[in-house]
Design an enzyme around this catalytic site. Structure first.
Site, mmCIF file in Angstrom:
data_model
loop_
_atom_site.group_PDB
_atom_site.id
_atom_site.type_symbol
_atom_site.label_atom_id
_atom_site.label_comp_id
_atom_site.label_asym_id
_atom_site.label_seq_id
_atom_site.Cartn_x
_atom_site.Cartn_y
_atom_site.Cartn_z
ATOM 1 N N LYS A 64 3.408 5.822 -3.163
ATOM 2 C CA LYS A 64 4.520 6.592 -3.656
ATOM 3 C C LYS A 64 4.490 6.589 -5.242
ATOM 4 C CE LYS A 64 7.132 7.701 -0.061
ATOM 5 N NZ LYS A 64 7.480 9.190 -0.125
ATOM 6 N N HIS A 103 0.875 -1.348 -0.007
ATOM 7 C CA HIS A 103 0.006 0.139 -0.068
ATOM 8 C C HIS A 103 0.858 1.307 0.155
ATOM 9 C CE1 HIS A 103 -3.789 1.842 0.736
ATOM 10 N NE2 HIS A 103 -3.088 3.054 1.145
ATOM 11 N N TYR A 104 1.918 1.118 0.827
ATOM 12 C CA TYR A 104 2.843 2.429 0.904
ATOM 13 C C TYR A 104 3.475 2.524 -0.675
ATOM 14 C CZ TYR A 104 7.529 4.340 1.409
ATOM 15 O OH TYR A 104 8.875 5.310 1.571
ATOM 16 N N LEU A 105 4.128 1.408 -1.286
ATOM 17 C CA LEU A 105 4.455 1.697 -2.606
ATOM 18 C C LEU A 105 3.536 2.118 -3.669
ATOM 19 C CD1 LEU A 105 6.723 -1.616 -2.715
ATOM 20 C CD2 LEU A 105 7.558 0.758 -2.458
#
Length: 216
Positions: free
Chosen positions: A135, A130-132
């Site tokens: 980003k 989810h973070y990637l």
């Protein structure tokens, strides 16, 4: 040079502010928590208290007026949950870029993450994916803009002392990189307009930072 940094109290940003101050540049760090202002001032930077998750483009553009460059180094951080990864790592990045366009600040450097080119990598946890995704969405948003942008994707960040030796390229293997060296590369990119409209990956290596940037 006047440089406005989103995420001004982050570990990379504080190092960056010290480097900019040491060479006589004016660093301005945007922070959410007023208690963090003293740390920025100790690093030689001006602190502006502004919550990028709850601000509008006019307020952010006012901070950016007259800047020579903008650096997005904010992040929700570990343990922040998926919602804040979207509102900070994607949403705040887009707001900061909107404000840079409105304020006429063309030079824009955004700190991403190694692996953002493959956010669905099954080797990571769902939270990290989810973070990637956030980003990657921030990168795609920035690439569509008429700005002199550079995206820097560092590898696994460490607090080891910087060596000044890096591997900087459009694509590298995964690897660690001291935050000291990330900050030094960000300063170098500000002085390298030829890196505009490029996405670069950064890990520790064997090439001096200035040489690595000039070889791009």
């Amino acid at each position: 040079m006047r440089v406005v940094i989103a995420g001004g109290h982050g570990q990379i940003a504080l190092r960056l502010e010290r480097l900019l101050a040491a060479r006589g540049d004016a660093a301005v760090g945007i922070v959410r928590n007023p208690a963090h202002a003293a740390d920025l001032e100790a690093a030689g930077a001006e602190a502006v208290v502004l919550d990028l998750e709850n601000s509008d483009v006019d307020a952010v553009a006012e901070v950016l007026k007259g800047a020579d460059a903008a650096i997005f180094a904010a992040g929700a951080g570990p343990g922040s949950g998926t919602a804040r990864k979207d509102t900070v790592d994607r949403g705040a990045a887009a707001l900061f870029a909107d404000a840079a366009e409105q304020a006429g600040v063309r030079r824009h450097v955004q700190v991403g993450s190694i692996g953002a080119d493959n956010p669905e990598n099954p080797e990571g946890t769902e939270e990290f994916r989810h973070y990637l995704r956030a980003k990657r969405a921030a990168e795609d948003d920035l690439k569509a803009r008429d700005l002199d942008w550079t995206i820097l994707r560092p590898g696994a960040l460490t607090d080891d002392a910087g060596t000044g030796l890096v591997l900087l390229a459009e694509r590298t293997d995964r690897g660690p990189i001291p935050r000291d060296d990330v900050a030094a590369v960000l300063v170098g990119l500000l002085d390298a307009p030829e890196t505009a409209r490029r996405t670069l990956t950064l890990i520790s290596g064997e090439t001096a930072i200035a040489e690595a940037i000039s070889a791009l």
